[in-house]
Design a protein around this motif. Structure first.
Motif: not given
Length: 450
Positions: A260-264
């Motif tokens: 999972v990538i949490d961008v901000c």
């Protein structure tokens, strides 16, 4: 210790661009304020910020040339009229006398200004005390935008936008909700306790709490405790977060084993929620452009017992080459105008302009464009904001789907708790409003890559 001087300094700093919460917390620890003293300062500062436009309108009624008024005196008058109108615990005479003394202190290094500024302050406040019952505000029927703008203390450009889109009555109720103190909501840390266990723990610490309405991990709390002093906080049993923000991660529906990538990501509310929902059994990459704010993610992860988060400094508007086509889930919670969280941050009303909306929408599109490249085939992306503005929400999604092939929208209805179904729009997006749902104003859209 003079609490009005502290309030004046914090109000002045806030109107120069600083964050009121940070300034209040700094004063609390640096000056050793009691809980009651901190609460008084917070009420003075946030209340004055909340009603700033109405306070200025009142002040200007009692001045021949309001544009000539010294900014320092205006801030004192703002604080004074706020006390007289909204703080029943402060008698008018006390508010007036304290404001006059505050002005004398402010101009103490310019003795020639002390008397005239003090006389002016005293004259305006005493005249208001005598005549406030005779003030006539703009009529709702004759000029609804001006009426709502002044009476509910919102920028006229923002009121005009909302009236055009949603109508007068809807806008009036929204502005009224924005002027009401928001509820405090905690997210139970599933790694360390259930919601019911957190409720019992908090009750044992003498707090008045109840389960949230929409998110199964949410707990509502009455009052304003100093959370850092609670044993439950020290043990990492909860995170302060509005239910609408929790539901964004529910819409993402991260699974065990996911990348999972949490961008901000900063300050890490949604990052840590993802880790909690997957039992520390997903790999979460938290990206943010601010090195200072990334420290907050590290601190929150450490307190909450979260281990599977990798933190990286990165500009979200540019794709990270090593992450392309890898992620099972991508959360794109973009910087926005924050018009959905005005009730928590009333200073935002005076720091935004209408021109910001278009500029932010362009930035949001660039971030979404870059972030979509991380999603593997079959993977999911959730785009979210705490803005109420269509250009930042549906407008960005529509533009993305027109220009980028291979993604299709999915309704969030299948991923939100049953209690939150009323937040789902006809298009399948999540929308929450302070005056309708009692939540912060949020938008979320779920997209899947084919």
């Amino acid at each position: 210790m003079n609490l009005r001087r502290i309030s004046y300094r914090i109000l002045t700093g806030t109107l120069r661009g600083e964050m009121p919460k940070k300034l209040i917390e700094e004063a609390y620890y640096r000056l050793g304020l009691s809980h009651a003293q901190r609460a008084f300062v917070a009420e003075m500062v946030y209340g004055t910020l909340r009603w700033l436009m109405k306070l200025d309108w009142i002040i200007d009624r009692f001045l021949e040339r309001p544009e000539k008024l010294d900014g320092k005196v205006r801030n004192v008058l703002r604080l004074g009229i706020y006390q007289m109108d909204f703080m029943g615990s402060v008698p008018d005479y006390a508010a007036i006398n304290e404001c006059v003394e505050l002005v004398k202190w402010i101009f103490r290094r310019k003795p020639y200004l002390v008397k005239p500024m003090a006389r002016l302050t005293n004259a305006v406040l005493r005249r208001y005390q005598r005549e406030k019952g005779r003030l006539r505000f703009p009529s709702l029927d004759e000029d609804p935008v001006r009426h709502i703008s002044i009476n509910q203390s919102h920028p006229e450009w923002l009121v005009r936008r909302w009236v055009k889109r949603w109508g007068v009555e809807w806008t009036l109720k929204l502005c009224e909700a924005n002027n009401s103190p928001p509820p405090i909501t905690l997210r139970a840390n599933a790694l360390r306790c259930s919601r019911d266990q957190l409720v019992e723990e908090l009750k044992g610490e003498g707090l008045d709490v109840s389960p949230g309405r929409y998110a199964p991990e949410a707990v509502r709390i009455e009052g304003h405790p100093v959370f850092e002093r609670l044993e439950s906080f020290k043990k990492g049993l909860f995170f302060l977060q509005d239910e609408a923000s929790m539901l964004v991660v529910r819409a993402l529906s991260p699974q065990v084993g996911d990348l999972v990538i949490d961008v901000c990501a900063a300050p890490g509310g949604k990052t840590t929620h993802i880790a909690e929902m997957t039992g520390n059994l997903a790999t979460v990459i938290a990206l943010d452009a601010s090195g200072e704010r990334l420290k907050l993610i590290r601190e929150n992860c450490a307190r909450l017992g979260i281990t599977e988060v990798r933190i990286r400094r990165h500009d979200a508007s540019e794709p990270a080459e090593d992450l392309l086509n890898r992620a099972d889930r991508v959360l794109v919670d973009v910087p926005c105008s924050n018009t959905g969280v005005i009730r928590r941050h009333p200073d935002l009303k005076w720091k935004r302009s209408e021109e910001d909306i278009g500029k932010l929408a362009d930035l949001q599109f660039r971030i979404l464009l870059a972030s979509a490249q991380y999603v593997r085939r079959g993977g999911v992306l959730v785009y979210s904001t705490c803005s109420l503005e269509e250009e930042e929400n549906e407008g960005v999604i529509e533009r993305f789907l027109e220009e980028v092939k291979g993604f299709e929208p999915e309704s969030v209805a299948d991923y939100l708790p049953y209690s939150a179904k009323e937040l789902v729009t006809r298009e399948g997006f999540m929308r929450s409003f302070p005056h309708i749902h009692g939540l912060d104003g949020f938008f979320a859209a779920r997209l899947r890559r084919r």
